[in-house]
Write an enzyme that holds these catalytic residues in place. Sequence first.
Site, PDB file in Angstrom:
ATOM      1  N   THR A   1       0.874  -1.190   0.000  1.00  0.00           N
ATOM      2  CA  THR A   1       0.000   0.000   0.000  1.00  0.00           C
ATOM      3  C   THR A   1       0.910   1.238   0.000  1.00  0.00           C
ATOM      4  O   THR A   1       1.385   1.647  -1.049  1.00  0.00           O
ATOM      5  CB  THR A   1      -0.962   0.004   1.213  1.00  0.00           C
ATOM      6  OG1 THR A   1      -0.215  -0.095   2.421  1.00  0.00           O
ATOM      7  CG2 THR A   1      -1.952  -1.126   1.112  1.00  0.00           C
TER       8      THR A   1
ATOM      9  N   LYS B   1       4.177  -6.875   3.751  1.00  0.00           N
ATOM     10  CA  LYS B   1       3.934  -5.454   3.504  1.00  0.00           C
ATOM     11  C   LYS B   1       3.676  -4.792   4.849  1.00  0.00           C
ATOM     12  O   LYS B   1       3.297  -5.439   5.831  1.00  0.00           O
ATOM     13  CB  LYS B   1       2.760  -5.229   2.570  1.00  0.00           C
ATOM     14  CG  LYS B   1       1.397  -5.638   3.073  1.00  0.00           C
ATOM     15  CD  LYS B   1       0.656  -4.639   3.933  1.00  0.00           C
ATOM     16  CE  LYS B   1       0.506  -3.291   3.295  1.00  0.00           C
ATOM     17  NZ  LYS B   1      -0.330  -2.410   4.223  1.00  0.00           N
TER      18      LYS B   1
ATOM     19  N   THR C   1      -1.353  -2.285   9.498  1.00  0.00           N
ATOM     20  CA  THR C   1      -1.614  -3.447   8.672  1.00  0.00           C
ATOM     21  C   THR C   1      -0.274  -3.925   8.174  1.00  0.00           C
ATOM     22  O   THR C   1       0.400  -3.233   7.445  1.00  0.00           O
ATOM     23  CB  THR C   1      -2.542  -3.161   7.507  1.00  0.00           C
ATOM     24  OG1 THR C   1      -3.769  -2.756   8.057  1.00  0.00           O
ATOM     25  CG2 THR C   1      -2.778  -4.413   6.666  1.00  0.00           C
TER      26      THR C   1
ATOM     27  N   GLU D   1       6.550   4.657   7.802  1.00  0.00           N
ATOM     28  CA  GLU D   1       6.142   5.969   7.276  1.00  0.00           C
ATOM     29  C   GLU D   1       6.997   7.076   7.880  1.00  0.00           C
ATOM     30  O   GLU D   1       7.012   7.282   9.089  1.00  0.00           O
ATOM     31  CB  GLU D   1       4.656   6.211   7.565  1.00  0.00           C
ATOM     32  CG  GLU D   1       3.757   5.353   6.673  1.00  0.00           C
ATOM     33  CD  GLU D   1       2.272   5.483   6.998  1.00  0.00           C
ATOM     34  OE1 GLU D   1       1.462   4.988   6.198  1.00  0.00           O
ATOM     35  OE2 GLU D   1       1.927   6.050   8.036  1.00  0.00           O
TER      36      GLU D   1
ATOM     37  N   ASN E   1       0.369  11.456   7.083  1.00  0.00           N
ATOM     38  CA  ASN E   1      -0.877  11.096   7.757  1.00  0.00           C
ATOM     39  C   ASN E   1      -1.816  12.255   8.053  1.00  0.00           C
ATOM     40  O   ASN E   1      -2.918  12.037   8.553  1.00  0.00           O
ATOM     41  CB  ASN E   1      -0.551  10.352   9.054  1.00  0.00           C
ATOM     42  CG  ASN E   1      -0.034   8.954   8.753  1.00  0.00           C
ATOM     43  OD1 ASN E   1      -0.761   8.152   8.180  1.00  0.00           O
ATOM     44  ND2 ASN E   1       1.207   8.683   9.101  1.00  0.00           N
TER      45      ASN E   1
ATOM     46  N   THR F   1      -8.853  11.807   3.055  1.00  0.00           N
ATOM     47  CA  THR F   1      -9.331  10.482   2.638  1.00  0.00           C
ATOM     48  C   THR F   1     -10.510  10.629   1.702  1.00  0.00           C
ATOM     49  O   THR F   1     -11.226  11.613   1.757  1.00  0.00           O
ATOM     50  CB  THR F   1      -9.753   9.654   3.853  1.00  0.00           C
ATOM     51  OG1 THR F   1     -10.559  10.463   4.693  1.00  0.00           O
ATOM     52  CG2 THR F   1      -8.539   9.181   4.605  1.00  0.00           C
TER      53      THR F   1
END
EC number: 2.3.1.35
Lengths: 416, 416
Positions: free
Chosen positions: A156, A184, A199, A286, A411, A416
């Site tokens: 992702t 991942k 995740t 990240e 973030n 979104t």
Amino acid sequence: MNHAHRSITLPGGFRAAGVACGIKESGKPDLMLLVSDVPCTAAGTFTRNAIVGAAVVVGRRNLVDRGGKGFRAAVCNSGNANVMRIGPDGLADAEAMCRAAAEAAGCEASAVLPASTGIIGRKLPMEKVLAGVADAAGRLEAGAAADRAAADAILTTDLTPKTAVRGVTLPASGTRVTLGGIAKGSGMIAPAMSPPTATMLAFLTTDAAVDPGVLQALLTRATATSFNRISVDSDTSTSDTAYLLASGAAGNPVIDDAGSEDALALAEALGEVCGELAEAIVRDGEGMTKLLRVAVRGAASEEDADRVGRAICDSPLVKCAVHGGDPNWGRFVMAIGKSGAAVDGTRLRVTLGGHAVFTDGVPIDMNDDAEEKLTAALRGDEVRVGVDLRAGDASADWLGCDLSRAYIAINADYRT
Amino acid sequence: MNHAHRSITLPGGFRAAGVACGIKESGKPDLMLLVSDVPCTAAGTFTRNAIVGAAVVVGRRNLVDRGGKGFRAAVCNSGNANVMRIGPDGLADAEAMCRAAAEAAGCEASAVLPASTGIIGRKLPMEKVLAGVADAAGRLEAGAAADRAAADAILTTDLTPKTAVRGVTLPASGTRVTLGGIAKGSGMIAPAMSPPTATMLAFLTTDAAVDPGVLQALLTRATATSFNRISVDSDTSTSDTAYLLASGAAGNPVIDDAGSEDALALAEALGEVCGELAEAIVRDGEGMTKLLRVAVRGAASEEDADRVGRAICDSPLVKCAVHGGDPNWGRFVMAIGKSGAAVDGTRLRVTLGGHAVFTDGVPIDMNDDAEEKLTAALRGDEVRVGVDLRAGDASADWLGCDLSRAYIAINADYRT
């Protein structure tokens, strides 16, 4: 063993494919299919988050229903997590994804292990998913190209694909077996998988023949000491999953005793594969610019060692100190103290970059030379922290990273 | 009651002073002295961090040794936390600070409650501290100027002083009593004080006459529902302390039953003072630009309600979403799920800014108008989150804030 470009199809019996089916608006690969030519035993570890994705529900159910036996495939889409639509809709979609994979593998739908990662709260675009599975089914093969396509299709926000392989000769049987894995994970990474996970997803294969109960015990332990000992941002995803499929293609006598020599040898190799994948996830965290490597020793229990490792890796103040290259050891001691572990400050010893900074309740007095060395150690790409609680024999090695403006940009600065 | 500029000397019997004695290189005020003319009952709540500052050790010991009775003073320095020198050195320094304050108040050293906040791991500059206490002793008075000087002298990275006052007429005795408080705190804020606490410090006074056991029960409960329900950065300091001194100068019959009407009335007023100070701490949180207000309802237990509130306020992904004004409700649901509370996703209801976003396991379908309203609600200075677990009757109100680049600048871009 130099198999730099191999992963899940290196062990005998497996074929894989990765394709782009349009779930991701970017057009990047977003569907992975892994198929075994023969029935496999299988094991899984899943997020401990109380809210879980539909694929977690279906994957766990399939493992239980089949007693860990007779699995033929794993299927994963990226770009959409199929989570928080945990009503009938989401489950039906996860099941339909399994049925399509089952058709490709020539098995029952329950013999498929599903996973989904990506945006949450949106319906899976099933037309695209089903077309993707069909497309992937036509491209299944073993080899470096297939392994790379599979590793790419599960990503992702990751910047790099993550793969690992190991080979080990089982000492009792003398059989050479291999292990391969892809993973991942980049954000929402503080796995807490149960039976022990962000995740993060991992798909692991081996050609060893292993009893399903032993396989689950091996994966549970390997998860506890690898994926569950990393933290990018202390947030635990609703979709974390690791699957391990064992084809038996190596032809060894089935490993049916978790305490046997062969099981221990396989466990060690599996631990290395999971450890390598876990480190790759943190290194792709990240916004991360520096790796934080924490060695906890002398804990009264492994739970306490994990509490201390997690508290250090999760602390925003520690992460900022690491980011700034600031030898602010007091923040590390603060995090150790708040961990909930049994900590006696008058016995505690802490090192940064191998240099003692705190011992027996007091900081080490440092001259300018020592301070300079300490500062240099904090300035590198990798910061090592040593903690000796001097309360027992238990230990844990944890991996974290710094907190940077880039994490906030990733973030906070998009919608979104 | 309009006492905007009053705080700890508003209740009868107290005098205070704040001075600069040179602990802070900036020359800002760094020593606070609070003295009561008469012996007070006293209570304290302290950090749950396993590593504690010397002042925490001495303050807790004095409270226990004296059974909460006969206290005459509190003394606090800022600029140096006297922590992680928890060998004999640090304790001796904390005790010397108490002796100096005792001389000023005309009491035994054990009748003084100490606190220290600031840089960790460095020896207290005792010559400066002792001269500061003597200076402050000469300036003790009651009034707005003294209250402000005291509130300023306990600050570290705070941008603003924090004060609160309340008056209440005790229903049984008819006596009017007052409460006053000052607090500090900006970073390392996730109090977990025990009997329930960042470095946050609070000094609270009342002129009510209260039995020490009841006073401790009142402070413990007020701490649990105020200071312990805020989080700036999830890190728990080694020095968090709240003290409450009760002079009895109001002349009410001693409150010796925690269940009595008068105790309940005082508890309510104390809860308001602590709540106001707690909110002031979050609003001064390092780098904060937006307040996060979380109302948890329908929890199976108060512990579960606190788990959910804390998990939301501590989540970096939630904090980034709040910072960016992004209605990414999935992150809130993720945090609820990872909290460790008993959460049934199929019953869970979540609102953002008063708008329902998730109910019974599925997101609310929104038209463009609804999405616009939701986005507007996330764009304000204050983001409200409502969580109904529909599992019981317990509730908790939590306060957090966003995560900004300024937080990283404050904590990474300087060298200790």
